[in-house]
Design a protein around this motif. Structure first.
Motif, short mmCIF file in Angstrom:
data_model
loop_
_atom_site.label_atom_id
_atom_site.label_comp_id
_atom_site.label_asym_id
_atom_site.label_seq_id
_atom_site.Cartn_x
_atom_site.Cartn_y
_atom_site.Cartn_z
N UNK A 157 5.46 -19.80 -0.82
CA UNK A 157 5.13 -18.39 -0.88
C UNK A 157 4.92 -17.84 0.53
N UNK A 158 5.37 -16.62 0.76
CA UNK A 158 5.09 -15.92 2.02
C UNK A 158 4.73 -14.48 1.72
N UNK A 159 3.59 -14.05 2.26
CA UNK A 159 3.21 -12.64 2.17
C UNK A 159 3.54 -11.97 3.49
N UNK A 160 4.36 -10.92 3.40
CA UNK A 160 4.76 -10.18 4.59
C UNK A 160 3.76 -9.07 4.84
N UNK A 161 3.12 -9.11 6.01
CA UNK A 161 2.14 -8.09 6.39
C UNK A 161 2.67 -7.12 7.43
N UNK A 162 3.65 -7.54 8.21
CA UNK A 162 4.17 -6.71 9.29
C UNK A 162 3.35 -6.88 10.57
#
Length: 405
Positions: free
Chosen positions: A270-275
């Motif tokens: 899983x990867x959460x993209x925050x910017x």
């Protein structure tokens, strides 16, 4: 001797021939069972160590994103298989997310898994685009002349821009959880599994990531079980991902694994993209092979750094670095030369890319009569750090400066 067994009576007892034969046979069977148990424990520990060694010990910290991974071995057999995952930091705020599955559940599958993971990481860090990385891995597996094949999903994410390219080789589709809480099974184009066709094509599918988006990659052990269609399993995964709280990504991964069928290995990434909190400033310049090429590069550097508000002292150091790196590229290489500059988090990076894969070598000592070799020493002296990166058949020599203030 595998052990000892003591049988006792309350009073003196004479053993008859039948009792002796029975007890001797029982002792022999018990000894064989103990030896087999010890052998199984040793083999189980060996393959478990092999699996742990071949998978990443920890995932890297990513600027502007968070990644977590889970691996569950099958409960059948030796509990070793060919599922793997990887997170590969790349240049210019890119990161490659990889998940794959080698056919089979034995030490051979696990060994091949380690080879494929290493190969994909090597091709990715060389600077190839995603489809080329997967195509190279496919060619390598064919040349290994193994009877096994592998599936793979490779996603190259541009953290700075919030975009990604997805390549599938016979693997499951990625799942996206959007910031509004909806989940989507990405209909990405795909090619055949690795190691099947020599002239296979692996098309790339673009993805758009908004801050707060969660990207999920998994193997079929999580969504496939006896009596359940794999599409239904993917729908169930998407629904559970939509209902999860992306703020705690580790808890999301644990929740998705709850109730997983353990007849097969399970890998989950899983990867959460925050910017990025601060978008980098970037400028590039193509260096033409003309007599005044270095002067043009210096003038471009000076104009850009003035627009960025860089101090004069840092600008002087930057001009020296650019002069040395551009000169080395023009003198020692052929083909196109490009100057890239970026400013992010109060760190200025100057990079010169050329078509030669050979990295510059820092001399160990320079005599007074030497006519070359001082350029890299000067770059090292004025820079906070410097190094080289492979870029699409060539290289990029970079140096970092920390501006005043």
């Amino acid at each position: 001797m595998a052990g000892a067994c003591l049988i006792g009576w309350d009073r003196p007892h004479d053993f008859g021939p039948d009792e002796r034969a029975l007890l001797t046979a029982c002792a022999g069977l018990a000894g064989q069972a103990l030896l087999r148990a010890h052998s199984f424990d040793a083999e189980h520990e060996l393959v478990g160590m092999l699996q742990r060694t071949l998978l990443p010990r920890r995932l890297p910290r990513l600027p502007g994103a968070v990644a977590v991974a889970r691996y569950l071995p099958t409960t059948a057999g030796l509990e070793v298989g060919g599922d793997w995952y990887d997170v590969i930091p790349l240049a210019d705020h890119h990161v490659a997310l990889v998940i794959g599955d080698v056919q089979g559940h034995n030490a051979g599958a696990a060994t091949l898994m380690g080879q494929m993971r290493t190969a994909l990481r090597a091709y990715a860090t060389e600077g190839h685009p995603p489809d080329v990385v997967v195509a190279h891995a496919n060619r390598l597996l064919l040349e290994m002349e193994t009877d096994l094949f592998a599936t793979c999903a490779y996603v190259d994410v541009d953290i700075e821009e919030g975009t990604a390219w997805c390549v599938r080789a016979g693997h499951l589709q990625p799942v996206l959880r959007h910031p509004d809480g909806t989940a989507e099974i990405v209909r990405a184009e795909g090619g055949p599994p690795l190691g099947v066709l020599g002239q296979a094509e692996f098309p790339m599918t673009p993805l758009r990531l908004l801050p707060g988006t969660v990207l999920a990659l998994t193997t079929d052990g999580l969504v496939e079980s006896p009596g359940t269609d794999i599409d239904a399993g993917m729908d169930r995964l998407a629904a559970r991902l939509a209902a999860a709280d992306p703020a705690h990504l580790g808890l999301v991964a644990d929740a998705l694994l709850t109730g997983a069928h353990r007849g097969d290995d399970v890998a989950l990434l899983l990867m959460r993209y925050d910017g990025l909190a601060v978008r980098p400033l970037r400028e590039s310049w193509t260096v033409w092979r003309v007599p005044e090429a270095v002067r043009h590069a210096r003038r471009f550097t000076r104009r850009t750094l003035r627009a960025w508000g860089i101090s004069q002292d840092t600008m002087d150091a930057a001009l020296l670095v650019v002069s040395e790196l551009v000169t080395n590229a023009l003198v020692h290489t052929d083909g196109q030369v490009r100057l890239d500059m970026s400013l992010v988090n109060h760190r200025l990076r100057l990079a010169v890319a050329d078509a030669s894969p050979r990295s510059p070598v820092k001399p160990t000592s320079i005599g007074w009569e030497a006519t070359g070799g001082r350029g890299i020493l000067l770059v090292e002296a004025v820079s906070a750090a410097w190094g080289t990166l492979p870029v699409s058949g060539g290289k990029q020599v970079w140096a970092d400066l920390v501006p005043d203030g």
